[in-house]
Design a protein around this motif. Structure first.
Motif, PDB file in Angstrom:
ATOM      1  N   THR A 157       0.852  -1.189   0.000  1.00 47.79           N
ATOM      2  CA  THR A 157       0.000   0.000   0.000  1.00 47.79           C
ATOM      3  C   THR A 157       0.887   1.238   0.000  1.00 47.79           C
ATOM      4  O   THR A 157       2.048   1.192   0.405  1.00 47.79           O
ATOM      5  CB  THR A 157      -0.932   0.063   1.233  1.00 47.79           C
ATOM      6  OG1 THR A 157      -0.170   0.412   2.388  1.00 47.79           O
ATOM      7  CG2 THR A 157      -1.663  -1.243   1.457  1.00 47.79           C
ATOM      8  N   THR A 158       0.301   2.351  -0.447  1.00 49.65           N
ATOM      9  CA  THR A 158       1.010   3.619  -0.359  1.00 49.65           C
ATOM     10  C   THR A 158      -0.014   4.725  -0.196  1.00 49.65           C
ATOM     11  O   THR A 158      -1.173   4.571  -0.588  1.00 49.65           O
ATOM     12  CB  THR A 158       1.903   3.854  -1.604  1.00 49.65           C
ATOM     13  OG1 THR A 158       2.755   4.987  -1.357  1.00 49.65           O
ATOM     14  CG2 THR A 158       1.091   4.120  -2.871  1.00 49.65           C
ATOM     15  N   GLY A 159       0.413   5.821   0.452  1.00 54.36           N
ATOM     16  CA  GLY A 159      -0.481   6.967   0.584  1.00 54.36           C
ATOM     17  C   GLY A 159      -1.318   6.956   1.855  1.00 54.36           C
ATOM     18  O   GLY A 159      -2.197   7.795   2.011  1.00 54.36           O
ATOM     19  N   ILE A 160      -1.043   6.054   2.755  1.00 53.85           N
ATOM     20  CA  ILE A 160      -1.764   6.043   4.032  1.00 53.85           C
ATOM     21  C   ILE A 160      -0.786   5.621   5.125  1.00 53.85           C
ATOM     22  O   ILE A 160      -0.057   4.636   4.955  1.00 53.85           O
ATOM     23  CB  ILE A 160      -3.002   5.110   3.987  1.00 53.85           C
ATOM     24  CG1 ILE A 160      -3.742   5.143   5.329  1.00 53.85           C
ATOM     25  CG2 ILE A 160      -2.627   3.687   3.582  1.00 53.85           C
ATOM     26  CD1 ILE A 160      -5.109   4.493   5.325  1.00 53.85           C
ATOM     27  N   GLY A 187       5.639   3.422   1.764  1.00 51.07           N
ATOM     28  CA  GLY A 187       4.285   2.975   2.083  1.00 51.07           C
ATOM     29  C   GLY A 187       4.294   1.951   3.194  1.00 51.07           C
ATOM     30  O   GLY A 187       5.254   1.847   3.957  1.00 51.07           O
ATOM     31  N   PHE A 243      -5.607   2.062  -1.557  1.00 50.43           N
ATOM     32  CA  PHE A 243      -4.189   2.351  -1.302  1.00 50.43           C
ATOM     33  C   PHE A 243      -3.244   1.318  -1.893  1.00 50.43           C
ATOM     34  O   PHE A 243      -2.056   1.522  -1.952  1.00 50.43           O
ATOM     35  CB  PHE A 243      -3.947   2.425   0.209  1.00 50.43           C
ATOM     36  CG  PHE A 243      -4.918   3.318   0.908  1.00 50.43           C
ATOM     37  CD1 PHE A 243      -4.829   4.691   0.754  1.00 50.43           C
ATOM     38  CD2 PHE A 243      -5.955   2.789   1.663  1.00 50.43           C
ATOM     39  CE1 PHE A 243      -5.742   5.532   1.366  1.00 50.43           C
ATOM     40  CE2 PHE A 243      -6.872   3.626   2.282  1.00 50.43           C
ATOM     41  CZ  PHE A 243      -6.772   4.998   2.134  1.00 50.43           C
ATOM     42  N   ARG A 277      -3.600   6.036  -9.536  1.00 51.23           N
ATOM     43  CA  ARG A 277      -5.027   6.113  -9.124  1.00 51.23           C
ATOM     44  C   ARG A 277      -5.881   6.692 -10.238  1.00 51.23           C
ATOM     45  O   ARG A 277      -7.010   6.266 -10.460  1.00 51.23           O
ATOM     46  CB  ARG A 277      -5.175   6.952  -7.854  1.00 51.23           C
ATOM     47  CG  ARG A 277      -4.435   6.419  -6.647  1.00 51.23           C
ATOM     48  CD  ARG A 277      -4.869   5.021  -6.239  1.00 51.23           C
ATOM     49  NE  ARG A 277      -3.949   4.465  -5.248  1.00 51.23           N
ATOM     50  CZ  ARG A 277      -3.464   3.220  -5.271  1.00 51.23           C
ATOM     51  NH1 ARG A 277      -3.821   2.382  -6.211  1.00 51.23           N
ATOM     52  NH2 ARG A 277      -2.644   2.802  -4.345  1.00 51.23           N
TER      53      ARG A 277
END
Ligand code: AMP
Ligand code: MG
Length: 444
Positions: free
Chosen positions: A212-215, A245, A279, A437
């Motif tokens: 995952t990335t962005g959280i 991430g 994510f 995204r």
């Protein structure tokens, strides 16, 4: 191979099953070398061996790092032997005076050393073949083998590996420190030996990684907690955050490829999906750039990049992947304002009025590079990587990312924390995620 019944000699027989041993054999690792304690050399042997032993189905319970000091080697190996059934020792097997592992471990196990003529002639032949003439006296130390030890051939170097057995039935393998030699001996000799000996008790584990990335980790954990997943004793999960991430590592007992294992991992992954969908990215090698490349490729799209604060990091990561010329056209490192103007067509008035780190400039960079390269997508990134250059309105870590796709432009501002290299790494990752995204929102 020796058949001596003495404690310490390598018996090579199958381990007694159920003879008071815990079900899953424990392994421990001792890395030997002053350079490891001085911080000059990273103990990659220790991590590599941990991975190999875990993959074989051992439970690795502890690792030691000790210097080239007999007392320390004795203590480390002694403790390891008392906690595990397999002890792998790496380093200090060479011919120089700081190579003390062999005599020390032999002494610990009460084993005498004797010159092994077969090993010696192998060393001599190797030395002569390389054109060095007669083997020096010191090098003969590598041919001294503990009584009853099993010699593990080293096809990549001189010092052979050795397999010994302690009185308690623990297997102790000694391996050279040079990583290529250590790995070769482990793969060719040690792994088959351990498999044969512990076969029925080995329990491999299988992993699956969800990227995952962005959280941030804490928020992702909250998303997962909200799912109120039913307890699943067959799969465990770990959160593994880094600059790019958070990885979710799922672990199930059993061999990779076992239908039951696959099914358990599939089920767990499916349940997680609502929390991670927004994510996650899918990549064989764990790189978002690979995922983005595939997303571009299947949509017949192309990318060009205009990078300021990341200095070409995005272009580098996109081109790390073979075949990237099919979707990555190129990039401009537009660090100075005149370059943003001349090569990307950024309006000098924008630079003057809004500043180089601004929404307007990031957007102009993105659309400028897309137009000039004839790419269907353009990414622009400009920010304050630090440590200097921050202001109250634009503190260090402020990064503007813009994306131009088919004439439409989207942009966002991020505030990243950490030193310069962290801001750059996070910036590159966020820019690629923005495009991924966007693409995912369109049909391939
Ligand atoms: P040695 O067998 O102790 O003489 O080690 C030879 C070389 O192998 C050292 O100079 C290091 O470069 C490398 N080395 C030794 N131990 C390790 C280790 N645990 N991890 C990675 N490299 C190592
Ligand atoms: Mg050494």
């Amino acid at each position: 191979m020796g058949g001596s019944p003495r404690a310490g000699a390598w018996r090579g027989a199958a381990a007694p099953v159920g003879g008071g041993f815990p079900p899953h054999p424990r392994a421990a690792i001792v890395s030997v070398g002053d350079e490891l304690l001085l911080g000059e050399t990273v103990d990659t042997n220790g991590t590599w061996l941990a991975r190999q032993l875990s993959d074989l189905g051992f439970r690795v319970v502890r690792r030691w790092v000790v210097g080239d000091v007999p007392g320390e080697i004795r203590k480390g190996v002694g403790e390891a032997l008392s906690t595990a059934e397999v002890v792998a020792v790496t380093g200090g097997l060479g011919p120089t005076p700081d190579d003390l592992t062999l005599p020390t471990v032999a002494g610990l196990l009460g084993l005498g050393l004797a010159l092994d003529t077969e090993v010696l002639s192998g060393l001599e032949a190797r030395f002569q073949a390389r054109g060095f003439g007669v083997l020096p006296e010191e090098a003969k130390a590598m041919a001294r083998v503990p009584e009853g030890a099993r010699v593990l051939a080293n096809t990549r170097g001189s010092a052979p590996g050795l397999a010994l057995e302690s009185g308690g039935g623990t297997v102790c393998v000694l391996l050279p420190g040079v990583p290529a030699e250590m790995k070769g001996i482990f793969r060719d000799e040690v792994a088959p030996l351990l498999r044969a000996r512990f076969s029925s008790r080995l329990e491999p584990v299988s992993h699956r990684v969800i990227h995952t990335t962005g959280i941030p980790e804490s928020l992702l954990a909250r998303e997962v907690a909200r799912l109120e997943l039913p307890a699943d004793p067959t799969v465990s999960m770990a959160f593994l955050p880094d600059l790019r991430g958070v990885r979710l590592r799922l672990t199930a007992r059993g061999r990779p490829g076992d239908p039951g294992v696959q099914e358990a991992l599939d089920r767990f992954e499916e349940r997680l999906e609502p929390a991670v969908a927004r994510f996650r990215y899918r990549s064989q090698v764990g790189d978002l750039a690979e995922s983005l490349g595939q997303a571009l490729l299947i949509r017949n799209q192309t990318l060009a990049t205009a990078e300021s604060c990341t200095g070409g990091l995005i272009a580098k990561r996109m081109t790390d992947h073979p075949g990237s010329s099919r979707y990555f056209l190129g990039g401009v490192v537009a660090y100075a304002n005149p370059v943003k103007e001349a090569l990307l067509g950024v309006d000098p008035v924008l630079l003057e009025e809004k500043g180089a780190v601004s929404r307007e400039v990031a957007e102009a960079m993105a659309s400028g590079v897309a137009a000039r390269f004839g790419a269907s997508a353009g990414l622009g990134i400009t920010g304050v990587a630090g440590p200097g250059g921050g202001t109250e309105l634009k503190p260090v870590g402020t990064v503007w990312i813009a994306l131009s796709v088919g004439g439409a432009v989207v942009s966002r501002r991020e505030f990243f924390t950490g030193p310069r290299e962290d801001v750059r790494e996070r910036g590159a990752q966020a820019a690629m995620a923005l495009l991924l995204r966007e693409l995912e929102g369109t049909e391939p």
